[in-house]
Write an enzyme that holds these catalytic residues in place. Structure first.
Site, PDB file in Angstrom:
ATOM      1  CB  CYS A 149      40.720  40.916  32.730  1.00  0.00           C
ATOM      2  SG  CYS A 149      39.394  40.962  33.951  1.00  0.00           S
ATOM      3  CG  HIS A 188      46.506  40.196  35.081  1.00  0.00           C
ATOM      4  ND1 HIS A 188      45.732  40.966  34.241  1.00  0.00           N
ATOM      5  CD2 HIS A 188      45.633  39.475  35.841  1.00  0.00           C
ATOM      6  CE1 HIS A 188      44.459  40.717  34.462  1.00  0.00           C
ATOM      7  NE2 HIS A 188      44.374  39.814  35.440  1.00  0.00           N
ATOM      8  CD  GLU A 243      51.447  38.794  36.112  1.00  0.00           C
ATOM      9  OE1 GLU A 243      51.663  39.426  35.063  1.00  0.00           O
ATOM     10  OE2 GLU A 243      50.594  39.153  36.962  1.00  0.00           O
ATOM     11  CE  LYS A 284      44.953  44.622  35.941  1.00  0.00           C
ATOM     12  NZ  LYS A 284      46.183  44.440  35.129  1.00  0.00           N
ATOM     13  CG  HIS A 326      41.250  44.314  37.088  1.00  0.00           C
ATOM     14  ND1 HIS A 326      41.515  44.548  35.752  1.00  0.00           N
ATOM     15  CD2 HIS A 326      41.187  42.954  37.223  1.00  0.00           C
ATOM     16  CE1 HIS A 326      41.597  43.391  35.121  1.00  0.00           C
ATOM     17  NE2 HIS A 326      41.407  42.417  35.983  1.00  0.00           N
ATOM     18  CG  PHE A 360      37.028  35.820  35.456  1.00  0.00           C
ATOM     19  CD1 PHE A 360      38.180  35.793  36.217  1.00  0.00           C
ATOM     20  CD2 PHE A 360      35.888  36.383  36.009  1.00  0.00           C
ATOM     21  CE1 PHE A 360      38.211  36.326  37.499  1.00  0.00           C
ATOM     22  CE2 PHE A 360      35.907  36.915  37.289  1.00  0.00           C
ATOM     23  CZ  PHE A 360      37.057  36.892  38.041  1.00  0.00           C
TER      24      PHE A 360
END
Length: 422
Positions: free
Chosen positions: A168, A308, A319, A340, A345, A408
């Site tokens: 991502c 994010h 975060e 998002k 996403h 990831f």
């Protein structure tokens, strides 16, 4: 060696909330959700039966029918977004040095839908009968680098051409690479950003198996709820976001409009877990510090963070911790939002779309909201004295904006854009 300045001169997007940049931006400012029941396949037996799909998209409206047959859906999205960005930047490609124009895209998964169709078709129809039978376009449609290749072929761009893949964080890594090529004098212009199309059986089923997706099937539009206590996973999105990065003097020489200046980039690794972010946000903290240092900016110079913010339990908390560690008391002066909550996403395309959001926020002095937060739906581990721009866009001066993307494998990438001044 004096590094060259890099500016953003063109934008293009195809997203679940708009098939071009103006429509996307208008819907984001108005808090429109792109979520709804999955139509790409029959999802009735899946734990998650909804997603943020691109809507009313017909590739042949933008691309010759013969060429469409050679492209996976993710490549179609990339080409359409790139065409919009190139048109938006106003460049006459016949009058510039195309040896100094490149294409660097981020792709997380690539043509997995093509892979599923071809391999599934082989085992279902051919394995025990006539033997191997595959489309001659199977490999060129599937491979992750082909979208950048298609764009360079279409426009005759002979400069740097490759794909970054860091889950991502892919598109933000691509933007960072493009930025460095230009400021080092290796290119004058680069089409960059990312694309993804993973709403198919393998994509949804795979993320379901990891318990990563929301299962709020009875209320898709409100399922993506970053920073709310009732969040239960991210919503799969798809699409593409492309930016034209250009060396400043090259842009000025041709009279280009300038949305913003790309001030700096940062990268880091969590080095912690296969899929989970570090619970204390150590990698996220480091990547923001690296980006600020690269941009030669102080934490208090940033006015907006497009986080994010995927609507996962650990990710949102970590975060917020990282932001507080980096920005200290200034964390309470920032606007923070997760788009998002509206787009879902977009995986490898995320950084491209969200860099566009940051550039437009800087240009227009407005911050899009984080939707779907309800009064009292608060997580005790999140500091709600911070301004998450809940539910309604907010006007403010945005001198500089920062975009976070985490993938990831612990991949972190951060992009900072600021107002352009002479």
């Amino acid at each position: 060696m004096e590094l060259k300045r890099v500016v953003v001169t063109g934008l293009g997007a195809i997203t679940p909330v708009g098939n071009n940049v103006p429509d996307m931006w208008d819907n984001l400012l108005n808090g429109v959700s792109g979520a709804g029941p999955i139509t790409h396949f029959d999802a009735s037996k899946f734990k998650t039966q909804f997603a943020c799909e691109v809507k009313n998209f017909n590739a042949t409206d933008y691309i010759d029918r013969k060429e469409v047959r050679k492209m996976d859906l993710y490549t179609q999205y990339a080409v359409v977004a790139a065409k919009e960005a190139i048109a938006d930047c106003g460049v006459d490609v016949e009058k510039v040095d195309r040896n100094k124009i490149g294409v660097i895209l981020g792709v997380g998964i690539g043509g997995m839908q093509t892979f599923q169709e071809e391999i599934g078709g082989y085992f279902a129809n051919y394995k025990d009968t006539i033997g191997p039978k595959f489309s001659p376009y199977f490999i060129p449609k599937m491979i992750a680098d082909i979208a950048s290749g298609q764009i360079s072929i279409m426009f005759g761009f002979h400069g740097p051409n490759f794909t970054t893949s860091s889950a991502c964080a892919s598109a933000s890594n691509a933007i960072a690479d493009a930025f460095n090529y230009i400021r080092l004098g290796k290119a004058n212009m680069i089409v960059t950003g990312g694309a993804e199309a993973a709403i198919f059986e393998g994509g949804v089923g795979g993320f379901n198996a990891m318990h990563a997706l929301s299962t709020r099937n009875d209320d898709p539009e409100h399922a993506s709820r970053p920073f709310s206590a009732s969040r239960d996973g991210f919503i799969m999105g798809e699409g593409a976001g492309c930016l034209i990065l250009e060396e400043l003097e090259h842009a000025k020489a041709r009279g280009a409009k300038i949305y913003a200046e790309l001030a700096g980039v940062g990268v880091s690794a969590d080095a912690h877990h296969l899929t989970a972010s570090h619970p204390e946000g150590l990698g996220a903290k480091l990547v923001m510090m690296n980006a600020l240092e690269d941009a030669e900016l102080k934490p208090e110079d940033i006015d907006y963070i497009n986080v994010h913010g995927t609507s996962t339990h650990v990710g949102d908390i970590s975060e917020v911790k990282a932001i507080k560690d980096v920005f200290g008391e200034h964390a309470y002066e920032l606007n923070i939002s997760s788009t998002k909550s509206m787009t879902g996403h977009l995986l490898g395309a995320t950084g491209g779309v969200e860099a566009i959001v940051c550039a437009l926020s800087v240009k227009n002095d407005i911050v899009p909201p984080t939707i779907n937060h309800e009064e009292g739906d608060n997580d005790e581990e999140i500091d709600y004295n911070m301004n998450f721009t809940f539910n309604k866009a907010q006007k403010r001066t945005v001198r500089a904006a920062l975009s976070n993307t985490f993938g990831f494998g612990g991949h972190n990438a951060c992009v900072i854009v600021k107002k352009y001044t002479e």
